[in-house]
Design an enzyme around this catalytic site. Sequence first.
Site, mmCIF file in Angstrom:
data_model
loop_
_atom_site.group_PDB
_atom_site.id
_atom_site.type_symbol
_atom_site.label_atom_id
_atom_site.label_comp_id
_atom_site.label_asym_id
_atom_site.label_seq_id
_atom_site.Cartn_x
_atom_site.Cartn_y
_atom_site.Cartn_z
ATOM 1 N N HIS A 114 0.834 -1.207 0.000
ATOM 2 C CA HIS A 114 0.000 0.000 0.000
ATOM 3 C C HIS A 114 0.864 1.250 0.000
ATOM 4 O O HIS A 114 2.006 1.222 0.484
ATOM 5 C CB HIS A 114 -0.903 0.022 1.235
ATOM 6 C CG HIS A 114 -1.836 -1.145 1.301
ATOM 7 N ND1 HIS A 114 -3.018 -1.190 0.606
ATOM 8 C CD2 HIS A 114 -1.752 -2.325 1.976
ATOM 9 C CE1 HIS A 114 -3.629 -2.338 0.853
ATOM 10 N NE2 HIS A 114 -2.884 -3.043 1.675
ATOM 11 N N ARG A 165 14.555 -8.131 -0.188
ATOM 12 C CA ARG A 165 15.337 -7.913 -1.416
ATOM 13 C C ARG A 165 15.700 -9.260 -2.009
ATOM 14 O O ARG A 165 15.585 -10.299 -1.342
ATOM 15 C CB ARG A 165 16.591 -7.085 -1.132
ATOM 16 C CG ARG A 165 17.551 -7.698 -0.140
ATOM 17 C CD ARG A 165 18.798 -6.837 0.081
ATOM 18 N NE ARG A 165 18.472 -5.529 0.606
ATOM 19 C CZ ARG A 165 18.371 -5.230 1.899
ATOM 20 N NH1 ARG A 165 18.582 -6.183 2.806
ATOM 21 N NH2 ARG A 165 18.084 -4.013 2.300
ATOM 22 N N ARG A 182 25.807 -17.242 4.315
ATOM 23 C CA ARG A 182 26.971 -17.925 3.731
ATOM 24 C C ARG A 182 26.550 -18.656 2.472
ATOM 25 O O ARG A 182 25.363 -18.834 2.201
ATOM 26 C CB ARG A 182 27.579 -18.922 4.722
ATOM 27 C CG ARG A 182 26.641 -20.065 5.110
ATOM 28 C CD ARG A 182 27.327 -21.034 6.054
ATOM 29 N NE ARG A 182 26.457 -22.089 6.498
ATOM 30 C CZ ARG A 182 26.234 -23.226 5.841
ATOM 31 N NH1 ARG A 182 26.807 -23.424 4.656
ATOM 32 N NH2 ARG A 182 25.438 -24.154 6.326
#
Length: 198
Positions: A114, A165, A182
Amino acid sequence: MEALQKIVPGELYDANYDPQILEIRRQAKIKIHEINHLSPAEGEKRESMIRELFGSVGKNLVIESPFYCDYGPNIHIGDDVAINHNLVILDGAEVRIGNSVFIAPNVGLYTAGHPIDVERRSKGLEFASPIIIEDYVWIGGGVSIVPGVTIKKGSVIAAGSVVIRDIPEGVVAGGNPCKVIRKITDEDKKTTNFIKRQ
């Protein structure tokens, strides 16, 4: 579905008051309610209903009840996918799940968001951006994935992570916000301590 074409990735649309979009969501909720209340003995009927609801489904799908989504046609699932209880998919935009993906309980895939400003948000406007989960990914319990994220092939997302992300190929990632911990190496074939706490 024609009404879903109003949802253009990254652009604002009316998710709360557009009658066509509301009706598609209502019909999806009716189907999902029925699917989630079928007996485990009715496996063939359940699989048939899931295939009708989703945009595409490969072979050997395991998806435990309950699960929830907004629309259905924007969901595309590959072969040999195992999804545990309480998956939530907000599929205003496409959600693509590749082959041999494992998804643990209580995972949320949220293509919808939103506006931050009150004026537009209070009008019921939202946006949606696709989520892509590539082949051989394992997503741990309680993970949240936000709009526009891609998780690359073979990676592992630790339980409780919030993925904001893209995650690269072949890594263990975790945390809030989720970060690469890792790389996955040949040493991982020799251990039963699958995700070492840092």
